[in-house]
Scaffold this motif. Structure first.
Motif, PDB file in Angstrom:
ATOM      1  N   ASP A  82       0.834  -1.194   0.000  1.00 50.46           N
ATOM      2  CA  ASP A  82       0.000   0.000   0.000  1.00 50.46           C
ATOM      3  C   ASP A  82       0.872   1.249   0.000  1.00 50.46           C
ATOM      4  OD1 ASP A  82      -2.257   1.489  -0.078  1.00 50.46           O
ATOM      5  OD2 ASP A  82      -2.901   1.076   1.979  1.00 50.46           O
ATOM      6  N   TYR A  90      -5.159   3.600  -6.712  1.00 48.54           N
ATOM      7  CA  TYR A  90      -4.121   2.594  -6.455  1.00 48.54           C
ATOM      8  C   TYR A  90      -4.565   1.732  -5.284  1.00 48.54           C
ATOM      9  CZ  TYR A  90       0.231   0.407  -5.058  1.00 48.54           C
ATOM     10  OH  TYR A  90       1.186  -0.521  -4.716  1.00 48.54           O
ATOM     11  N   SER A  91      -4.209   0.446  -5.356  1.00 43.88           N
ATOM     12  CA  SER A  91      -4.470  -0.507  -4.277  1.00 43.88           C
ATOM     13  C   SER A  91      -3.353  -1.538  -4.283  1.00 43.88           C
ATOM     14  CB  SER A  91      -5.828  -1.187  -4.473  1.00 43.88           C
ATOM     15  OG  SER A  91      -5.778  -2.084  -5.574  1.00 43.88           O
ATOM     16  N   SER A  94      -2.749  -3.399  -7.441  1.00 43.08           N
ATOM     17  CA  SER A  94      -2.248  -2.727  -8.636  1.00 43.08           C
ATOM     18  C   SER A  94      -0.858  -3.247  -8.999  1.00 43.08           C
ATOM     19  CB  SER A  94      -2.196  -1.207  -8.403  1.00 43.08           C
ATOM     20  OG  SER A  94      -3.483  -0.702  -8.111  1.00 43.08           O
TER      21      SER A  94
END
Length: 403
Positions: A82, A90-91, A94
């Motif tokens: 993260d 974004y995560s 991704s």
């Protein structure tokens, strides 16, 4: 009596090989300075390319022997970590490529804002050093001498650890005006979101600006308050009227939920510390550049402006600073480049810039050290070249034109 002629190796070889095929022609060309210089440069480039090829082949062989990736296939792999500040979606699911763009955007955001702030502060402090008021001049000189002689890294750590970390926790947050909240987790601001009336307000504003331009361009009214007021009302009046009918924005205020605030827009302490450190540190150098540029303008310019009745403020803005820019811009370019490159120190306070995200986490997880470092170096090189190009273009426009 036959005169004695000194021996000349060049003349002897030329006479012997002149007209004797390819060897004679090559030797004759070699003694041509232009051809010889070109041949030496080509030979140097070939030798350098051969050395780089040998080094690249050796590097690739060693990487393969140690099972280190040699391609860019990691770019589309899942990142799995993260990032605490993401200007784009974004995560952890991704890709590493997405993480790269997050770090790059974070670097560009802090660098762009810092460039504006440091220029404003540097110009103000540089002018303040030349002020007739002794207190203002002393404060400006103290600012310059203190901040430019303390390493930037120590200033970043000071702002982060000594100023921002001791702020109260979320439950004891400082309530700021307009719904803002300040605590050791950051500054939480209301987040605006566009509503259905946003398009209408934008259209009304465009129409109003067009009407204001037509009135300004074709108006028979004399310049003054009535004309200026009419132009202002035409410019913003339609947009204000439409916004009263259909509000274009809605504000999402931060609300305390559990152990932290949710909603709104969060400015992280790391971002604030980096922004303050970069801006204030670089501004100390820019202030000295501005001071030197102002001192380079002949004193007669100020005296001539005073004789015409111009106040000191207008004299500085309209006469002194435009001429000082011709001296200021070249060294100012170097300070802008230093600011962008110094932003990589963000890794020491945990701000997720390109270096912290890409050459830190991504490199450690993928092991693709060569590829990651090369990409990061290329990014900073590209940013520096773009800034240099823009500043050189500005410098050419501001330079004196000789007749």
């Amino acid at each position: 009596m036959i005169g004695f002629q000194p021996f000349s190796l060049k003349r002897s070889i030329t006479k012997i090989l002149a007209g004797k095929g390819l060897a004679g022609e090559v030797l004759a060309r070699w003694y041509n300075p232009a051809w010889r210089n070109t041949a030496v440069q080509v030979l140097f480039v070939l030798v350098l390319a051969a050395i780089l090829a040998i080094l690249g082949w050796n590097l690739r062989a060693n990487m393969l022997a140690r099972n280190i990736p040699t391609d860019f296939s990691f770019w589309n792999d899942t990142a799995g970590f993260d990032i605490n500040q993401t200007p784009i979606a974004y995560s952890p699911l991704s890709t590493y490529g997405r993480a790269f763009f997050v770090g790059l955007l974070n670097t560009l955001i802090v660098a762009a804002i810092a460039l504006v702030l440091t220029t404003i502060i540097g110009v103000i402090v540089g002018i303040g050093r030349l002020a007739e008021n002794r207190l203002v001049s002393l404060l400006a000189a103290t600012y310059v001498e203190v901040l430019r002689n303390i390493p930037l890294l120590l200033q970043l750590l000071f702002w982060y650890n000594a100023i921002l970390k001791p702020l109260p926790g979320p439950r004891q947050s400082l309530i700021m005006p307009l719904g803002a909240v300040l605590n050791n987790r950051g500054l939480f601001l209301p987040r605006p979101s566009f509503e259905a009336g946003a398009a209408g307000v934008a259209g009304a504003l465009a129409i109003g600006l067009a009407l204001a331009y037509l009135v300004w361009h074709f108006s028979i009214l004399k310049p003054g308050w009535p004309r200026n007021l009419l132009i202002l009302l035409l410019a913003v009046g339609p947009a204000i009227g439409f916004s009263l009918h259909m509000p274009p924005l809605a504000l999402d205020f931060p609300i305390l939920k559990g152990f932290n605030y949710a909603g709104g827009f969060r400015v992280s302490p790391e971002f604030v510390a980096l922004l303050l450190g970069l801006s204030l540190y670089t501004a100390a150098f820019i202030a000295e550049i501005v001071r030197a540029g102002i001192n380079s303008v002949p004193r007669g310019q100020s005296e001539a402006a005073a004789s015409l009745g111009l106040p000191p403020g207008l004299t500085m803005r309209l006469i002194i600073l435009p001429q000082a820019l011709r001296v200021v811009i070249p060294p100012l370019t170097s300070q802008y480049l230093n600011l962008v490159k110094n932003s990589s120190l963000a890794v020491f306070i945990g701000y997720p810039d390109l270096v912290q995200v890409f050459t830190g986490t991504v490199l450690n997880q993928t092991g693709a050290a060569v590829q990651v470092i090369l990409i990061t170096m290329a990014v900073y090189l590209g940013l520096s070249l773009m800034i240099s190009f823009a500043m050189n273009h500005l410098n050419r426009r501001m330079a004196f034109v000789e007749r």
